[in-house]
Design a protein around this motif. Sequence first.
Motif, mmCIF file in Angstrom:
data_model
loop_
_atom_site.group_PDB
_atom_site.id
_atom_site.type_symbol
_atom_site.label_atom_id
_atom_site.label_comp_id
_atom_site.label_asym_id
_atom_site.label_seq_id
_atom_site.Cartn_x
_atom_site.Cartn_y
_atom_site.Cartn_z
ATOM 1 N N SER A 26 -7.710 -12.025 2.699
ATOM 2 C CA SER A 26 -7.519 -11.100 3.807
ATOM 3 C C SER A 26 -6.624 -9.948 3.378
ATOM 4 C CB SER A 26 -6.897 -11.827 4.998
ATOM 5 O OG SER A 26 -5.625 -12.326 4.638
ATOM 6 N N VAL A 27 -6.700 -8.872 4.111
ATOM 7 C CA VAL A 27 -5.817 -7.730 3.900
ATOM 8 C C VAL A 27 -4.629 -7.913 4.834
ATOM 9 C CG1 VAL A 27 -5.597 -5.231 4.062
ATOM 10 C CG2 VAL A 27 -7.768 -6.244 3.323
ATOM 11 N N ASP A 28 -3.443 -7.775 4.296
ATOM 12 C CA ASP A 28 -2.237 -7.946 5.100
ATOM 13 C C ASP A 28 -1.656 -6.624 5.587
ATOM 14 O OD1 ASP A 28 -1.891 -10.899 4.798
ATOM 15 O OD2 ASP A 28 -1.836 -10.327 2.689
ATOM 16 N N LEU A 29 -1.908 -5.561 4.831
ATOM 17 C CA LEU A 29 -1.272 -4.292 5.147
ATOM 18 C C LEU A 29 -2.028 -3.147 4.488
ATOM 19 C CD1 LEU A 29 1.373 -2.940 6.328
ATOM 20 C CD2 LEU A 29 2.338 -3.237 4.032
ATOM 21 N N PHE A 30 -2.104 -2.028 5.198
ATOM 22 C CA PHE A 30 -2.614 -0.785 4.624
ATOM 23 C C PHE A 30 -1.451 0.183 4.512
ATOM 24 C CE2 PHE A 30 -6.492 -2.579 6.359
ATOM 25 C CZ PHE A 30 -7.442 -2.265 5.393
ATOM 26 N N VAL A 31 -1.436 0.929 3.426
ATOM 27 C CA VAL A 31 -0.403 1.930 3.195
ATOM 28 C C VAL A 31 -1.101 3.272 3.037
ATOM 29 C CG1 VAL A 31 1.431 2.688 1.635
ATOM 30 C CG2 VAL A 31 1.081 0.244 2.051
ATOM 31 N N ASP A 32 -0.587 4.279 3.723
ATOM 32 C CA ASP A 32 -1.189 5.607 3.626
ATOM 33 C C ASP A 32 -0.091 6.645 3.486
ATOM 34 O OD1 ASP A 32 -3.243 7.418 3.504
ATOM 35 O OD2 ASP A 32 -3.946 7.099 5.533
ATOM 36 N N LYS A 33 -0.428 7.749 2.845
ATOM 37 C CA LYS A 33 0.554 8.820 2.663
ATOM 38 C C LYS A 33 1.066 9.308 4.010
ATOM 39 C CE LYS A 33 1.365 12.886 -0.109
ATOM 40 N NZ LYS A 33 0.850 13.743 -1.150
ATOM 41 N N GLU A 34 0.167 9.425 4.954
ATOM 42 C CA GLU A 34 0.519 9.812 6.315
ATOM 43 C C GLU A 34 0.049 8.700 7.250
ATOM 44 O OE1 GLU A 34 -1.221 13.576 7.202
ATOM 45 O OE2 GLU A 34 -0.515 14.448 5.333
ATOM 46 N N GLU A 35 0.887 8.324 8.165
ATOM 47 C CA GLU A 35 0.525 7.266 9.110
ATOM 48 C C GLU A 35 -0.343 7.873 10.207
ATOM 49 O OE1 GLU A 35 2.690 3.744 11.672
ATOM 50 O OE2 GLU A 35 3.880 5.140 10.522
ATOM 51 N N ARG A 36 -1.658 7.841 9.995
ATOM 52 C CA ARG A 36 -2.591 8.446 10.946
ATOM 53 C C ARG A 36 -2.911 7.515 12.109
ATOM 54 N NH1 ARG A 36 -5.864 11.273 6.121
ATOM 55 N NH2 ARG A 36 -5.169 9.451 5.010
ATOM 56 N N HIS A 37 -2.790 6.236 11.873
ATOM 57 C CA HIS A 37 -3.032 5.255 12.922
ATOM 58 C C HIS A 37 -2.109 4.063 12.703
ATOM 59 C CE1 HIS A 37 -6.712 6.190 10.489
ATOM 60 N NE2 HIS A 37 -6.270 5.201 9.776
ATOM 61 N N GLU A 38 -1.862 3.325 13.772
ATOM 62 C CA GLU A 38 -0.984 2.159 13.668
ATOM 63 C C GLU A 38 -1.684 0.971 13.035
ATOM 64 O OE1 GLU A 38 0.964 1.160 17.305
ATOM 65 O OE2 GLU A 38 1.502 3.236 17.707
ATOM 66 N N GLN A 39 -3.011 0.913 13.242
ATOM 67 C CA GLN A 39 -3.797 -0.183 12.668
ATOM 68 C C GLN A 39 -5.082 0.364 12.060
ATOM 69 O OE1 GLN A 39 -4.535 -3.434 15.319
ATOM 70 N NE2 GLN A 39 -2.541 -4.301 14.863
ATOM 71 N N PHE A 40 -5.581 -0.374 11.070
ATOM 72 C CA PHE A 40 -6.852 -0.056 10.435
ATOM 73 C C PHE A 40 -7.524 -1.389 10.147
ATOM 74 C CE2 PHE A 40 -9.449 1.094 6.666
ATOM 75 C CZ PHE A 40 -10.182 2.136 7.228
#
Length: 83
Positions: A26-40
């Motif tokens: 499973s995926v536990d966390l997404f990391v993005d340069k800019e937080e465009r959404h709280e969940q993905f």
Amino acid sequence: MRRNVIIGTGSQALIIAEILSELSNSVDLFVDKEERHEQFLGCPVIQEVDFINSGHEPCAIYIAVGNNKIRNTIYNKYKKLED
């Protein structure tokens, strides 16, 4: 068990998440340069700066960026954190 973290929240991230799912991971966390959404895909998303500064425990990091130059830059940034 190590957490699975995907860098990015675009189409490449969808593919990696699907592959992990097919491998019963499973995926536990997404990391993005800019937080465009709280969940993905039902997982939390945090900004890269917050992830780097969090002093996170060891995890499997998947770089979900299609551009080779950008992906290499991200790889080198996270590799320095490991050293």
